[in-house]
Motif scaffolding. Structure first.
Motif, PDB file in Angstrom:
ATOM      1  N   ARG A   1     -10.650   8.790   1.679  1.00  0.00           N
ATOM      2  CA  ARG A   1     -10.140   9.466   0.480  1.00  0.00           C
ATOM      3  C   ARG A   1     -10.277  10.981   0.604  1.00  0.00           C
ATOM      4  O   ARG A   1      -9.379  11.730   0.219  1.00  0.00           O
ATOM      5  CB  ARG A   1     -10.885   8.978  -0.762  1.00  0.00           C
TER       6      ARG A   1
ATOM      7  N   HIS B   1     -10.293  12.737   3.332  1.00  0.00           N
ATOM      8  CA  HIS B   1      -9.286  13.191   4.307  1.00  0.00           C
ATOM      9  C   HIS B   1      -7.915  13.306   3.637  1.00  0.00           C
ATOM     10  O   HIS B   1      -7.209  14.302   3.827  1.00  0.00           O
ATOM     11  CB  HIS B   1      -9.217  12.226   5.488  1.00  0.00           C
ATOM     12  N   LYS B   2      -7.553  12.311   2.854  1.00  0.00           N
ATOM     13  CA  LYS B   2      -6.251  12.339   2.179  1.00  0.00           C
ATOM     14  C   LYS B   2      -6.182  13.482   1.165  1.00  0.00           C
ATOM     15  O   LYS B   2      -5.139  14.124   1.021  1.00  0.00           O
ATOM     16  CB  LYS B   2      -5.965  10.996   1.510  1.00  0.00           C
ATOM     17  N   GLN B   3      -7.276  13.758   0.489  1.00  0.00           N
ATOM     18  CA  GLN B   3      -7.307  14.878  -0.456  1.00  0.00           C
ATOM     19  C   GLN B   3      -7.150  16.215   0.270  1.00  0.00           C
ATOM     20  O   GLN B   3      -6.469  17.117  -0.220  1.00  0.00           O
ATOM     21  CB  GLN B   3      -8.594  14.858  -1.279  1.00  0.00           C
TER      22      GLN B   3
ATOM     23  N   LYS C   1      -3.460  16.599   1.076  1.00  0.00           N
ATOM     24  CA  LYS C   1      -2.703  16.965  -0.121  1.00  0.00           C
ATOM     25  C   LYS C   1      -2.928  18.426  -0.484  1.00  0.00           C
ATOM     26  O   LYS C   1      -1.987  19.140  -0.845  1.00  0.00           O
ATOM     27  CB  LYS C   1      -3.079  16.079  -1.303  1.00  0.00           C
TER      28      LYS C   1
ATOM     29  N   PRO D   1      -3.335   2.651  -5.682  1.00  0.00           N
ATOM     30  CA  PRO D   1      -4.573   2.708  -4.910  1.00  0.00           C
ATOM     31  C   PRO D   1      -4.625   1.604  -3.853  1.00  0.00           C
ATOM     32  O   PRO D   1      -4.174   0.476  -4.084  1.00  0.00           O
ATOM     33  CB  PRO D   1      -5.665   2.513  -5.966  1.00  0.00           C
TER      34      PRO D   1
ATOM     35  N   VAL E   1     -11.391   1.829   6.980  1.00  0.00           N
ATOM     36  CA  VAL E   1     -12.199   1.446   5.820  1.00  0.00           C
ATOM     37  C   VAL E   1     -12.925   0.134   6.107  1.00  0.00           C
ATOM     38  O   VAL E   1     -12.298  -0.916   6.219  1.00  0.00           O
ATOM     39  CB  VAL E   1     -11.334   1.327   4.547  1.00  0.00           C
TER      40      VAL E   1
ATOM     41  N   GLU F   1      -7.010  -0.241  -2.796  1.00  0.00           N
ATOM     42  CA  GLU F   1      -7.711  -1.462  -3.187  1.00  0.00           C
ATOM     43  C   GLU F   1      -6.820  -2.380  -4.021  1.00  0.00           C
ATOM     44  O   GLU F   1      -6.886  -3.592  -3.884  1.00  0.00           O
ATOM     45  CB  GLU F   1      -8.974  -1.138  -3.998  1.00  0.00           C
TER      46      GLU F   1
ATOM     47  N   LEU G   1     -14.626   4.390   2.949  1.00  0.00           N
ATOM     48  CA  LEU G   1     -13.569   4.574   1.959  1.00  0.00           C
ATOM     49  C   LEU G   1     -13.618   5.992   1.396  1.00  0.00           C
ATOM     50  O   LEU G   1     -12.586   6.655   1.260  1.00  0.00           O
ATOM     51  CB  LEU G   1     -13.689   3.546   0.833  1.00  0.00           C
ATOM     52  N   LYS G   2     -14.812   6.473   1.095  1.00  0.00           N
ATOM     53  CA  LYS G   2     -14.967   7.851   0.599  1.00  0.00           C
ATOM     54  C   LYS G   2     -14.458   8.858   1.623  1.00  0.00           C
ATOM     55  O   LYS G   2     -13.805   9.837   1.271  1.00  0.00           O
ATOM     56  CB  LYS G   2     -16.429   8.143   0.265  1.00  0.00           C
TER      57      LYS G   2
ATOM     58  N   ASP H   1       0.828  -1.210   0.000  1.00  0.00           N
ATOM     59  CA  ASP H   1       0.000   0.000   0.000  1.00  0.00           C
ATOM     60  C   ASP H   1       0.863   1.261   0.000  1.00  0.00           C
ATOM     61  O   ASP H   1       0.998   1.953   1.006  1.00  0.00           O
ATOM     62  CB  ASP H   1      -0.950   0.000   1.193  1.00  0.00           C
TER      63      ASP H   1
ATOM     64  N   SER I   1      -7.082   6.455   7.466  1.00  0.00           N
ATOM     65  CA  SER I   1      -6.268   5.416   6.822  1.00  0.00           C
ATOM     66  C   SER I   1      -7.086   4.161   6.550  1.00  0.00           C
ATOM     67  O   SER I   1      -8.277   4.108   6.859  1.00  0.00           O
ATOM     68  CB  SER I   1      -5.095   5.056   7.736  1.00  0.00           C
TER      69      SER I   1
END
Length: 188
Positions: free
Chosen positions: A174, A176-178, A181, A31, A164, A33, A170-171, A27, A160
């Motif tokens: 994602r 949070h990670k965006q 960034k 991605p 999930v 997944e 999962l959304k 990972d 993280s």
């Protein structure tokens, strides 16, 4: 379990500690997944269950070829094939080839983070994420695990893979990670 793209992949992760460890190792720079589906694909390509001793002793060129088969198991198949073999060698040398022994033998949360951090491909952050994943989804909760996992151990943090459990979570991870960034980009 909702980390892989297939039912078979998720089933393997839920019941095979080595598959879970390999998925976490993979990972990075792909991605989530894809990373967590790859152990199931690896098992299929080998034709049987994953075995740390077998992987550790596999011919490196042949093992890399398995990683390179289309679709490749990782964006960087050569490097990751080597890293998976290194991980399995450490499991054989220190933990009798059993991935679960890494966490079953931990004295407490800080010890578990330390043990995880000594594995090839597991830096401090990945070690904390994996400890959070073990605590949140596998009930591996030595004393102090949440504190040792840092923010990843917080319930409902959606930071993280540890958080999930379905498409909605999962959304959230994602998103949070965006945000992270975007914040980093704004500082630069």
């Amino acid at each position: 379990m909702h980390l892989a793209t297939t039912e078979a992949g998720n089933e393997l992760l839920a019941h095979d500690p080595l598959a879970l460890l390999i998925g976490m190792l993979l990972d990075q720079q792909i991605p989530m997944e894809k990373a967590f589906t790859s152990p199931s694909v690896l098992r299929d390509r080998l034709g049987h269950d994953l075995d740390a001793a077998e992987i550790a002793n596999f011919d490196p060129d042949a093992f890399e070829a398995i990683f390179r088969e289309v679709p490749a198991l990782h964006r960087f198949p050569a490097a990751m094939a080597k890293r998976v073999q290194e991980l399995c060698r450490v499991l054989v040398e220190r933990y009798d080839g059993r991935a679960s022994t890494v966490w079953e033998g931990a004295a407490d949360g800080p010890d578990l983070v330390k043990r995880m951090g000594t594995l090839p491909g597991f830096g401090e952050q990945k070690a904390k994420i994996f400890v959070a994943l073990l605590g949140k989804q596998f009930a591996v909760r030595p004393s102090g695990w949440q504190q040792a996992a840092g923010a990843y151990g917080e319930q409902g943090s959606f930071r993280s893979v540890a958080d999930v459990v379905d498409p909605e979570s999962l959304k959230k991870v994602r998103a949070h990670k965006q945000q992270l960034k975007a914040a980093a980009k704004a500082k630069a």
